[in-house]
Each structure stands twice: as structure tokens, then as C-alpha cells.
Design a protein around this motif. Structure first.
Motif, mmCIF file in Angstrom:
data_model
loop_
_atom_site.group_PDB
_atom_site.id
_atom_site.type_symbol
_atom_site.label_atom_id
_atom_site.label_comp_id
_atom_site.label_asym_id
_atom_site.label_seq_id
_atom_site.Cartn_x
_atom_site.Cartn_y
_atom_site.Cartn_z
ATOM 1 N N ALA A 81 64.251 58.131 30.087
ATOM 2 C CA ALA A 81 65.701 58.048 29.897
ATOM 3 C C ALA A 81 66.093 58.625 28.546
ATOM 4 N N ARG A 82 65.276 58.383 27.515
ATOM 5 C CA ARG A 82 65.566 58.959 26.196
ATOM 6 C C ARG A 82 65.405 60.476 26.224
ATOM 7 N N VAL A 83 64.394 60.952 26.939
ATOM 8 C CA VAL A 83 64.184 62.397 27.071
ATOM 9 C C VAL A 83 65.379 63.040 27.775
ATOM 10 N N LYS A 84 65.870 62.385 28.824
ATOM 11 C CA LYS A 84 67.008 62.925 29.576
ATOM 12 C C LYS A 84 68.244 63.046 28.704
ATOM 13 N N SER A 85 68.479 62.070 27.847
ATOM 14 C CA SER A 85 69.660 62.143 26.987
ATOM 15 C C SER A 85 69.550 63.284 25.979
ATOM 16 N N ALA A 86 68.322 63.659 25.623
ATOM 17 C CA ALA A 86 68.134 64.745 24.661
ATOM 18 C C ALA A 86 68.085 66.115 25.321
ATOM 19 N N THR A 87 67.513 66.210 26.526
ATOM 20 C CA THR A 87 67.285 67.521 27.150
ATOM 21 C C THR A 87 68.177 67.807 28.352
ATOM 22 N N LEU A 88 68.883 66.788 28.846
ATOM 23 C CA LEU A 88 69.711 66.899 30.056
ATOM 24 C C LEU A 88 68.877 67.230 31.290
ATOM 25 N N SER A 89 67.581 66.933 31.229
ATOM 26 C CA SER A 89 66.683 67.165 32.364
ATOM 27 C C SER A 89 66.268 65.822 32.953
ATOM 28 N N GLY A 90 66.570 65.639 34.223
ATOM 29 C CA GLY A 90 66.119 64.435 34.903
ATOM 30 C C GLY A 90 64.646 64.549 35.232
ATOM 31 N N VAL A 91 63.928 63.434 35.141
ATOM 32 C CA VAL A 91 62.485 63.448 35.367
ATOM 33 C C VAL A 91 62.120 62.285 36.289
ATOM 34 N N ARG A 92 61.243 62.568 37.239
ATOM 35 C CA ARG A 92 60.686 61.538 38.109
ATOM 36 C C ARG A 92 59.176 61.679 38.113
ATOM 37 N N VAL A 93 58.498 60.548 38.067
ATOM 38 C CA VAL A 93 57.042 60.530 38.133
ATOM 39 C C VAL A 93 56.670 59.831 39.427
ATOM 40 N N THR A 94 55.804 60.463 40.207
ATOM 41 C CA THR A 94 55.384 59.862 41.475
ATOM 42 C C THR A 94 53.911 59.484 41.404
ATOM 43 N N ASP A 95 53.539 58.600 42.305
ATOM 44 C CA ASP A 95 52.119 58.303 42.459
ATOM 45 C C ASP A 95 51.530 59.337 43.413
ATOM 46 N N SER A 96 50.280 59.174 43.777
ATOM 47 C CA SER A 96 49.617 60.176 44.619
ATOM 48 C C SER A 96 50.155 60.219 46.046
ATOM 49 N N ASP A 97 50.993 59.249 46.422
ATOM 50 C CA ASP A 97 51.620 59.239 47.751
ATOM 51 C C ASP A 97 53.044 59.793 47.727
#
Length: 163
Positions: A81-97
Motif C-alpha cells: 500500500a505504501r509502494v502504491k501511494s508512491a508509484t501509483l502502481s497496484g500490486v498483487r502477490v499470489t500463491d502458487s495456485d
């Protein structure tokens, strides 16, 4: 030697017709360059995400050897969330499924396996896709976010201690 009025008019007319073509060509080149730079930036953000995720997971596994990515979800989501506020890039991390275990938004638990770029990343390959931005994704006029008609999605494999 002086050029005749006819020569000046001919040159100016040709310039008026050619200049827009040159501008369109130049703009396309700039757009492609911006696309390539954005892709490069997002891939490198993925590499940094891998390092942060590994550090969080190692620290958690020092306390609980069976800990997995879901156990560091809250801490990782906070950083995203902090990264998104700085870069305007949304990020999602998934598991192996393909299930979202950490995000810069609110979609924890969602399944992204149906997206080809996610399937490629889970297979160990970086991938990207450009999709049209939906009406719901439009931002207010004063928003800092980019409001272009397209969105770039980048999926990068993140390896956590061999997983």
C-alpha cells in the motif's frame, strides 16, 4: 537568387501536409519508449518485491518454520500500500495456485489464475499484457493517477526460498 511566390507556396503546402505525419510518427515513437520504460520499471519493482517478500518470510520462519506467504500477508500488504501511494502502481502477490495473498488494494483471496500473464509468471516466465481501462477504473479529474485508455499488467515470478 530569389524563390518565386509559387515555390514558397508549394513548400509551405507540402510542410502543412507533412508536418502532422512527422508529429504522429514521433509521438508513436515516444509512446513505445514510454511503454518499454514502464514495463522495465514494473519488472524491477517485481524484483524488489521478491527481496522484501523473502526477508519477511525468513523472519516469520525463524519464529515458525512452517510459515508460508499467507502468514506474512498483512505485513506485505502494508508495504505494498505504501509502494502504491508512491508509484501509483497496484500490486498483487499470489500463491502458487494464483490466489491473492497480499495486495496494495483490497482483493485478498481473489483468484487470478485465469489471467494468462499470471499463469506465465507461475510457470516461471515474466509476462505482460495491455488491456483497455474500464469505465469503473477512471479517476477523478484531479487525481494523480494516470487516466489513459489502457492499463499495463505485468506479472513477474517471485521465488521465495525455492518455492
Amino acid at each position: 537568387m530569389r524563390a518565386s511566390l509559387r515555390a514558397w507556396l508549394s513548400v509551405s503546402h507540402v510542410g502543412v501536409f507533412v508536418l502532422p505525419l512527422v508529429v504522429m510518427w514521433g509521438t508513436r515513437s515516444l509512446t513505445q519508449d514510454l511503454h518499454a520504460q514502464t514495463l522495465w520499471d514494473l519488472e524491477h519493482q517485481g524484483a524488489l518485491l521478491e527481496i522484501v517478500s523473502q526477508d519477511l518470510l525468513r523472519a516469520e520462519r525463524a519464529r515458525s518454520p512452517e510459515a508460508g506467504l499467507a502468514d506474512v500477508s498483512d505485513a506485505l500488504s502494508e508495504r505494498l500500500a505504501r509502494v502504491k501511494s508512491a508509484t501509483l502502481s497496484g500490486v498483487r502477490v499470489t500463491d502458487s495456485d494464483g490466489l491473492v495473498v497480499a495486495t496494495s488494494g483490497t482483493e485478498v483471496g481473489g483468484n487470478l489464475m485465469g489471467y494468462p500473464e499470471v499463469a506465465d509468471a507461475l510457470a516461471g516466465r515474466s509476462a505482460f499484457v495491455v488491456r483497455p481501462r474500464s469505465i469503473q477504473d477512471r479517476h477523478a479529474l484531479g487525481s494523480e493517477s494516470r487516466d489513459g485508455p489502457w492499463r499495463l499488467f505485468v506479472a513477474v515470478p517471485v521465488r521465495l526460498d525455492g518455492e
